[in-house]
Scaffold this active site. Structure first.
Site, PDB file in Angstrom:
ATOM      1  N   ASP A 273       3.424  -6.546   3.690  1.00 31.21           N
ATOM      2  CA  ASP A 273       2.925  -5.528   4.629  1.00 31.21           C
ATOM      3  C   ASP A 273       2.864  -6.005   6.069  1.00 31.21           C
ATOM      4  OD1 ASP A 273       1.918  -3.100   5.477  1.00 31.21           O
ATOM      5  OD2 ASP A 273      -0.162  -3.586   4.986  1.00 31.21           O
TER       6      ASP A 273
ATOM      7  N   GLU B  72      -4.936   2.292   2.636  1.00 30.21           N
ATOM      8  CA  GLU B  72      -5.028   1.031   3.376  1.00 30.21           C
ATOM      9  C   GLU B  72      -5.232   1.292   4.854  1.00 30.21           C
ATOM     10  OE1 GLU B  72      -3.358  -2.404   5.724  1.00 30.21           O
ATOM     11  OE2 GLU B  72      -2.755  -0.324   5.713  1.00 30.21           O
ATOM     12  N   GLU B  73      -4.552   2.341   5.335  1.00 34.16           N
ATOM     13  CA  GLU B  73      -4.489   2.561   6.790  1.00 34.16           C
ATOM     14  C   GLU B  73      -5.824   2.971   7.396  1.00 34.16           C
ATOM     15  OE1 GLU B  73      -2.052   1.705   8.540  1.00 34.16           O
ATOM     16  OE2 GLU B  73      -0.167   1.905   7.448  1.00 34.16           O
TER      17      GLU B  73
ATOM     18  N   ASP C 132       6.497   1.219   6.450  1.00 34.94           N
ATOM     19  CA  ASP C 132       5.155   0.640   6.336  1.00 34.94           C
ATOM     20  C   ASP C 132       4.370   1.531   5.390  1.00 34.94           C
ATOM     21  OD1 ASP C 132       2.619  -0.338   6.595  1.00 34.94           O
ATOM     22  OD2 ASP C 132       2.382   0.194   8.704  1.00 34.94           O
TER      23      ASP C 132
ATOM     24  N   ASP D  72      -0.081   4.486   1.135  1.00 33.38           N
ATOM     25  CA  ASP D  72      -0.284   5.533   2.140  1.00 33.38           C
ATOM     26  C   ASP D  72       0.458   5.217   3.437  1.00 33.38           C
ATOM     27  OD1 ASP D  72      -2.141   3.353   2.497  1.00 33.38           O
ATOM     28  OD2 ASP D  72      -3.277   4.582   3.909  1.00 33.38           O
TER      29      ASP D  72
ATOM     30  N   HIS E 185       0.834  -1.214   0.000  1.00 31.52           N
ATOM     31  CA  HIS E 185       0.000   0.000   0.000  1.00 31.52           C
ATOM     32  C   HIS E 185       0.867   1.263   0.000  1.00 31.52           C
ATOM     33  CE1 HIS E 185       0.377   1.014   4.362  1.00 31.52           C
ATOM     34  NE2 HIS E 185       0.376  -0.293   4.560  1.00 31.52           N
TER      35      HIS E 185
ATOM     36  N   HIS F 295       4.164   2.657  12.775  1.00 24.18           N
ATOM     37  CA  HIS F 295       3.168   3.598  13.299  1.00 24.18           C
ATOM     38  C   HIS F 295       3.725   4.375  14.494  1.00 24.18           C
ATOM     39  CE1 HIS F 295      -0.584   1.483  11.353  1.00 24.18           C
ATOM     40  NE2 HIS F 295       0.488   1.446  10.590  1.00 24.18           N
TER      41      HIS F 295
HETATM   42 ZN   LIG Z   1       0.983  -1.354   6.328  1.00 24.34          ZN
END
Ligand SMILES: [Zn+2]
Length: 370
Positions: free
Chosen positions: A163, A138-139, A105, A77, A75, A343
């Site tokens: 991922d 995706e997030e 990520d 984003d 992904h 994150h």
């Molecule tokens: Zn991810």
């Protein structure tokens, strides 16, 4: 030389801002790179549905002959804070300067995909077709993957979603079926001091319901949670409505259905007992998937790990990814990409892990050509 190109691609990617919904710049970069590596590239029309400023990327590299088709996905984003990422390369690691996430990520996955396609095109070796799906948003609930026209996965023999965190070699072979709910408890408002007899408290109903069903980790494969509660207007008003939202997940598809109906029953009984009612709306966010150890696709990826000196580790996850969306259409595994502390502003990745992830993609492609 190619190692340097891989790192350069990764650093380019993390320097391009791509918060959820505004992935167009990074998408243009990816499209350029994939075209340069020999793919045909198009954007789908998912932006109408997702509200992002660009669609998902769908790229295709022709096979040198008719062999099995591999789909690679990641992904585009990143979670906040992700504006103005300044990557710092130090001691074999890449981290952010400290004020933002790194964005490994999932740009580690994207960099490995782009580099493995470059290497494949340059190697002149036999290979089957490779399709690349790079998603937006995706997030915030796998929006790009959900809006994808899933027929682009048809004809694929295996989909690898790059991922998961952890060192390369990690293979997610099980993920849960995930339901969310919104429950609106309805009572009757009344003045709490003057005429409480005329009121029915929606907060009391919600409280009874929440206490009546289990939460947290219910067994190895199953979880449940109440996430938000909102309602009421003032201390002197008996609350007439309360909205409760929550979720349940299980790797066992039958177990999650039972849990879901038990939660709904508890909510209905609590509302009735207090003289009110509740409307519960469920959304199935995604279906689960589960592979056995000896499944041919698990064996293939495990053998490819060994080919490049990685120790394969299979595991289940309680989380969702784009793989959860694709798995109902094509055999799908989610792979660890080396990123750690994702994150967070401490997110980092070893350059050696980027390299071994890229080598793993090459090994999978080579095994699929056998
Ligand atoms: Zn991810």
């Amino acid at each position: 030389m190619s190692d340097a190109r891989l790192l350069e691609t990764f650093l380019d990617l993390v320097r391009i801002d791509s918060p959820t919904g505004a992935e167009s710049q990074v998408a243009e970069y990816c499209a350029r790179q994939l075209k340069a590596a020999g793919c045909t590239v198009r954007f789908d029309d998912s932006a109408e549905q997702t509200g992002a400023d660009v669609g998902n990327i769908i790229a295709h590299l022709e096979g040198s002959e008719v062999l099995r088709t591999l789909v690679l996905s990641a992904h585009m984003d990143c979670v906040d804070p992700c504006a103005g990422v300044e990557p710092v390369v130090e001691g074999g690691l890449v981290r952010s300067a400290g004020d933002t996430v790194l964005g490994g990520d999932d740009k580690a996955g994207i960099a490995a995909i782009i580099e493995s396609i470059h290497r494949l095109a340059e190697s002149g070796s036999h290979h089957g077709p490779v399709r690349v799906v790079l998603t937006v948003s995706e997030e915030t609930g796998l929006q790009g993957a959900k809006a994808l026209d899933h027929s682009v996965l048809d004809g694929g023999d295996l989909c690898l979603v790059l991922d998961a965190d952890g060192e390369p070699g990690g293979i997610v072979i099980g993920a849960p079926t995930h339901y969310t709910f919104a429950a609106m408890f309805m009572g009757t408002t009344a003045h709490a001091g003057v005429s409480p007899e005329k009121g029915t408290s929606a907060i009391s109903m919600a409280a009874k319901a929440i206490c009546a069903f289990p939460q947290g980790r219910l067994d190895d494969e199953t979880t449940a949670n109440v996430g938000t509660i909102s309602g009421g207007t003032a201390t002197n008003v008996i609350p007439g409505s309360v909205l409760v939202t929550g979720e349940c997940r299980s790797l066992d598809a039958a177990r999650v259905e039972l849990l879901r109906s038990g939660m709904e029953q508890a909510m209905n009984e609590a509302a009735r007992a207090e003289g009110g009612r509740v409307t519960v709306t469920w959304t199935r966010e995604y279906e689960g998937f589960r592979f056995d150890q000896g499944d041919p696709v698990v064996d293939l990826v495990s053998a490819a790990c060994v080919d490049v000196g990685l120790v394969p580790r299979t595991f289940n996850t309680g989380g969702g990814s784009d793989g959860s969306i694709f798995a109902s259409r094509i055999p799908t595994l989610v792979l660890s990409c080396g990123m750690s502390e994702v994150h967070s502003t401490s997110e980092q990745i070893k350059i050696a892990d980027l390299e071994s992830l890229t080598a793993l993609m090459g090994a999978v492609i080579a095994r699929m050509a056998k």
